[in-house]
Design a protein around this motif. Structure first.
Motif, short mmCIF file in Angstrom:
data_model
loop_
_atom_site.label_atom_id
_atom_site.label_comp_id
_atom_site.label_asym_id
_atom_site.label_seq_id
_atom_site.Cartn_x
_atom_site.Cartn_y
_atom_site.Cartn_z
N ASP A 195 0.80 -1.22 0.00
CA ASP A 195 0.00 0.00 0.00
C ASP A 195 0.84 1.27 0.00
OD1 ASP A 195 -2.26 -1.54 0.00
OD2 ASP A 195 -2.58 -1.43 2.17
N THR B 200 -7.18 0.80 -6.86
CA THR B 200 -8.12 0.61 -5.78
C THR B 200 -8.62 1.98 -5.30
OG1 THR B 200 -6.45 0.74 -4.03
CG2 THR B 200 -6.83 -1.42 -5.04
N SER C 33 -13.58 2.06 -13.90
CA SER C 33 -13.01 1.30 -12.78
C SER C 33 -12.99 -0.20 -13.04
CB SER C 33 -13.81 1.59 -11.50
OG SER C 33 -15.17 1.25 -11.68
#
Length: 338
Positions: free
Chosen positions: A121, A143, A165
């Motif tokens: 992340d 994301t 998306s």
């Protein structure tokens, strides 16, 4: 301007210090403000063309280049476009895509930087801070958290965009379309029982599954059984063991890519047998295989140009929808293996 310009140029070339706009102003015999206006192409300034050329010639003599971090601070963004790539082995197909995109972006004064994202992340957050990219492209959709980080970093141009998306360029070009075309080609040659052989690299598991699913869809549409699916390392002995272990050998084989196909051909030579084989990617070695390898080629360079063009449209505030059809630029290169 004094007569010591040549001496200063020689001294500065010998040293390590970065040439600045102050040096250019001294070399040109002009004010720092005038030189700054010219070097930064500041709008709203009436600079005579002769003065502008004087500044540019002085900058060229000194080897002046703009200092990227300072330019980024002034504009709020760099001249960098960032491509975020999945953790795949980066073969010739991806290299062609990146090279072509870089050429298109360079023509617009932008520099392409690639980053292989392993899924951590904090990796991308650090990139936004370090590079302040003008635009970002992801081979897979970002994301919600990644998108929020880009918004905080004021990155305006992002592809796939939020309305795209569900769009996955990797799936579109490298997955189902390739597997489907491989199976359709073999079915068109009269083969009714196929196998799909995948690599044992875990990084390629999703790609391999997608290609096998594309082949299965083609078989279902033709009223044929689902292909046998096997996984092998890139090793002739292991490939031979897999082929020998098929209780009911298929009529032809789709290989995930050309490297897997070459391993299969080598394994079959060890067994003294042969089956039609089709690969994918059309790597240079494919034409020198024994027999020369039938394969699926992809116009990834064209896709790279289209991605770059879409990013440039986004930077200009224009609609930047990236439309990539599953079969766009994909074709069979016929040789002797199938």
């Amino acid at each position: 301007m004094d007569g010591g310009g040549e001496g200063r140029v020689a001294d500065q070339k010998k040293g390590k210090r970065r040439i600045t706009s102050v040096d250019v102003a001294r070399e040109a015999g002009l004010s720092r403000a005038t030189v700054s206006f010219v070097l930064n192409d500041t709008p709203g300034q009436s600079i005579p063309e002769a003065t502008r050329q004087r500044v540019l010639q002085a900058a060229a003599r000194l080897g002046y280049t703009p200092y990227a971090p300072a330019r980024t601070l002034r504009s709020g963004r760099s001249d960098v476009v960032l491509f975020v790539l999945p953790d795949w082995p980066q073969g010739p197909t991806m290299a062609e895509l990146v090279d072509r995109a870089a050429q298109v972006l360079a023509g617009a004064g932008l520099t392409l930087v690639t980053h292989v994202h392993t899924g951590r992340d904090d990796d991308l957050a650090r990139l936004w801070t370090a590079l302040a990219p003008a635009a970002v492209f992801g081979m897979r959709p970002f994301t919600a958290g990644e998108r929020a980080g880009m918004k905080r970093a004021n990155i305006a141009a992002v592809l796939p965009s939020p309305e795209q998306s569900g769009h996955d360029v990797g799936s579109t070009l490298w997955l189902n379309g390739v597997g489907r075309l491989q199976a359709q080609y073999l079915i068109g040659k009269g083969h009714t029982r196929l196998a799909y052989v995948l690599p044992d690299d875990p990084r390629l598991s999703a790609l391999g599954q997608g290609r096998a699913e594309g082949a299965a869809q083609a078989c279902a549409e033709a009223g044929l059984p689902v292909p046998i699916v096997a996984t092998i390392p890139l090793d002739a002995a292991a490939a031979a063991e897999t082929v020998a272990g098929w209780r009911r050998p298929p009529g032809a084989v789709c290989a995930y890519n050309d490297e897997v196909a070459l391993a299969l051909l080598a394994g079959m030579r060890k067994l003294g047998t042969s089956l039609p084989v089709i690969g994918a990617d059309d790597i240079p070695a494919a034409r020198f295989a024994v027999p020369p390898l039938t394969t699926v080629a992809q116009d990834s360079g064209e896709l790279g140009a289209r991605i770059a063009a879409a990013l440039l449209r986004a930077l200009n505030g224009e609609p930047s929808q990236l439309d990539v059809l599953p079969d766009a630029g994909i074709r069979v290169v016929e040789r002797e293996s199938a």
